[in-house]
Write a protein that holds these residues in place. Sequence first.
Motif, PDB file in Angstrom:
ATOM      1  N   ALA A 692      -9.298  46.222  22.224  1.00 55.81           N
ATOM      2  CA  ALA A 692      -9.189  46.065  23.639  1.00 55.81           C
ATOM      3  C   ALA A 692      -9.255  44.769  24.158  1.00 55.81           C
ATOM      4  O   ALA A 692      -8.637  44.383  24.994  1.00 55.81           O
ATOM      5  N   LYS A 695      -6.075  43.318  23.375  1.00 60.26           N
ATOM      6  CA  LYS A 695      -4.976  43.732  24.349  1.00 60.26           C
ATOM      7  C   LYS A 695      -5.128  43.170  25.726  1.00 60.26           C
ATOM      8  O   LYS A 695      -4.019  42.680  26.419  1.00 60.26           O
ATOM      9  N   SER A 704      -7.224  47.323  30.621  1.00 61.21           N
ATOM     10  CA  SER A 704      -7.838  48.048  29.584  1.00 61.21           C
ATOM     11  C   SER A 704      -9.403  48.002  29.353  1.00 61.21           C
ATOM     12  O   SER A 704     -10.096  48.773  28.684  1.00 61.21           O
TER      13      SER A 704
END
Length: 869
Positions: A692, A695, A704
């Motif tokens: 996460a 990302k 996210s």
Amino acid sequence: MGSLFNTYLLLGVFLVCFMPYSRASFCKLRRKFYLNEVHKPGDVLLGGLFEVHFTSVFPELTFSSEGEEPRCKGFDILGFRQAMTMAFAVDEINKNSNLLPNLTLGYTMYDNCGALVIGLSGALSLASGQEEQFPLQEKCLGTLPVLGIVGDSFSTFTIATSNVLGLFRMPIVSYFATCSCLSDRQRFPSFFRTIPSDAFQVRAMIQILKHFDWTWVGLLVTDDDYGLHVAQSFQSDLTQSGAGCLAYLQVLPWDGDPNELRKIVHLIKTSTARVVMAFVHEGQMIPLMEEVVQQNVTGLQWIASEAWTAAAVLQTPRLMPYLGGTLGIAIRRGEMPGLREFLLQIRPDHSNNYENNMVRQYWEFIFQCRFPPPPAGWVEAGGALCTGEEDIENVETEFLDLSNLRPEYNIYKAVYALAYALDDMLQCTPGRGPFSGNSCTTLQTMEPWQLVHYLQTVNFTTSFGDQVSFDENGDALPIYDIMNWLWLPDGRTKVQNVGEVKRSASKGEELTLFEDKIFWSFGEPPRSVCSESCPPGTRMARKKGEPECCFDCIPCSEGKISNKTNSVECTSCPEDFASSPQRDHCVPKKIEFLSYHEPLGICLTSTSLLGTFICAVVLGIFIHHRSTPVVRANNSELSFLILMSLKLCFLCSLLFIGRPRLWTCQLRHAAFGISFVLCVSCILVKTMVVLAVFKASKPGGGASLKWFGAVQQRGTVLLLTCIQAAICVVWIVSASPLPHKNTQYHSDKIVYECVVGSTVGFAVLLGYIGLLAILSFLLAFLARNLPDNFNEAKLITFSMLIFCAVWVAFVPAYVNSPGKYADAVEVFAILASSFGLLVALFGPKCYIILLRPERNTKKAIMSRGVVKS
């Protein structure tokens, strides 16, 4: 037996005495028997049948009243003494004022000459009388010729006599007939005896066999009623008692056929049975022992029946090497004070009572002389003439040897039994009698069956102290002396009493033996068995086609024992016990479990505590350096939680060590499952956070991160752990793991183990851990190439690879490991996977914190990421 019985009946018909020629006023005998007799008149006569001679020569038998009388040969001095014992008993009763007062007993005794036809003739003469003719009365009333008969000496003779006279209920009291067949009250309703039957003698023999553990014996019997009934009874009783088996059964021929005797003795010689029982007559033992000497058959223990136990003719220096140590059953010995004085008074010229052929023959036999007129040529040949004044006390003769009175004692008891029965009958009070209408009987009106009634209930004690009574079969209370043939150093022989066997109304059958007095030819009791006894720890297996005394000894199988000699089967030990190495008793099984005291348990315990200690040390290091970038990177809270769960993993392995109990069985898998799920779920969340964050570092990816905040991470770990907890609760409630004593792995051990209860529950628990581990491994593998400044994925990948490898290897190893080794495999898997996670996840970080502090900075971590970029 049927044909013999018919022969006796035909003979009885042939010799009928009461058949008149016509309806005249007198009844005349068809034939008069010429019998050797001794007679004494009296108010009441008793009859007697004795073997005074042992051979006879018969003339041609016809229906004519004239003819030559049978000639008896071979004077039997002991047979004559037996006849005179009856005379003594009658004389003693006549002098007794308390027995048959005002009544004089007399007797008529006949010599059977050792021949059946003569004995039966004598019995018929006693029953009918020997008067040539007598008036025929309308009602055929009158005193019987004799009231009862004492005799006969042989079983076969007695059977014939009782078959005929039993039809008229004439009471017969035998002193020497032992055949058990005579106890048949239907066939012999008026027969009694003062000698025990062969049925008791057989049981007495069996008791002796059992006493000395002689289970393999040979049996010799004579070819007559005596021997054949013994054979039948012995085989039956021996089987029922379980005392042993017959190695062979042989019937000795009457004619002493040498070829037949040779075969029998050869069988005795080659048989493994060392004990031989012989139910034979004295005359048959002589040719048998001659053949034994001829074949030199030594080393045998002979057991004699009452027929030859006291046979002096066999107690010779030539035969004692073979017969020494013989054990025998003998008729009860008794003492009769005054008998010697009575025998000394028997002289041909004493009184008219004894002026008869039998006494003359006795005198001629003792002094080897002849009364005038002597046979032709007797005097010329140097033979002396008898005067009747010879002194018998100067002659050595068995006649006056009263040290061993056995048949004589039975005769004495038989006479007294008849006298007491007659006395009871005469004392009957009219109106209180035992017969119809409470009536009594008298001598003039008596019928034979009425005396039989009183004889059945007679009960008295002899002067020697023996009780005499008859059971429902006419048998007296049985008692036998046990004799032993002793061979003295000077060559003489002695037959000594070494015990007795008897039956009493209160104690049943009793055997008394004085073993210290028994003389053994071998120095000790011989051993006679077909197979040696099976010791404890084995069982008997009967040899096919052989008697049950012949068997093999088979060791008991594992888990079974036999604690007795000659056990038929082995018994299984209780579940918690195993058989000893000797298989003769059960011993508690060794209890096996993964113990803290054995090397394997100690090693695993030490490793578990070491792992716990290392986790504590790492946790301390992380707490101490909690503000450093290495610790703070990628959620330090999860790292602390992983260390705590690893400590629990290490500690839960201790639940697998020690004696299984209910709470440890229930807790061990639950603690193991929850601890590892907590650990693996933290790693999974940590991996997801790495992905996460990476990302989020890309344009438009910041949204996210809102799903992976601290609260969400804790909630995810808690949720995943609760799922495992729920699985454990359902498993324990539905099919709880339980401690179990497993006896299947080892027959000599009890393996204490925890059964999982539900294999499905255990599989779901492991499957759930595996699922989380595989998911973590895949996510970490995907994130392994992310920049270092964010990346912990390589460490997670490596740790999950170790974890999965350990548990994949655990499954087959666990399934194939018995008992405590299954627990050891599980503990090893727990420790190995825990160490793998600890080293792979925290080893590099500890290395940087402790050994490379210069790398434990934000700049160092960020710069490595920049350089790589």
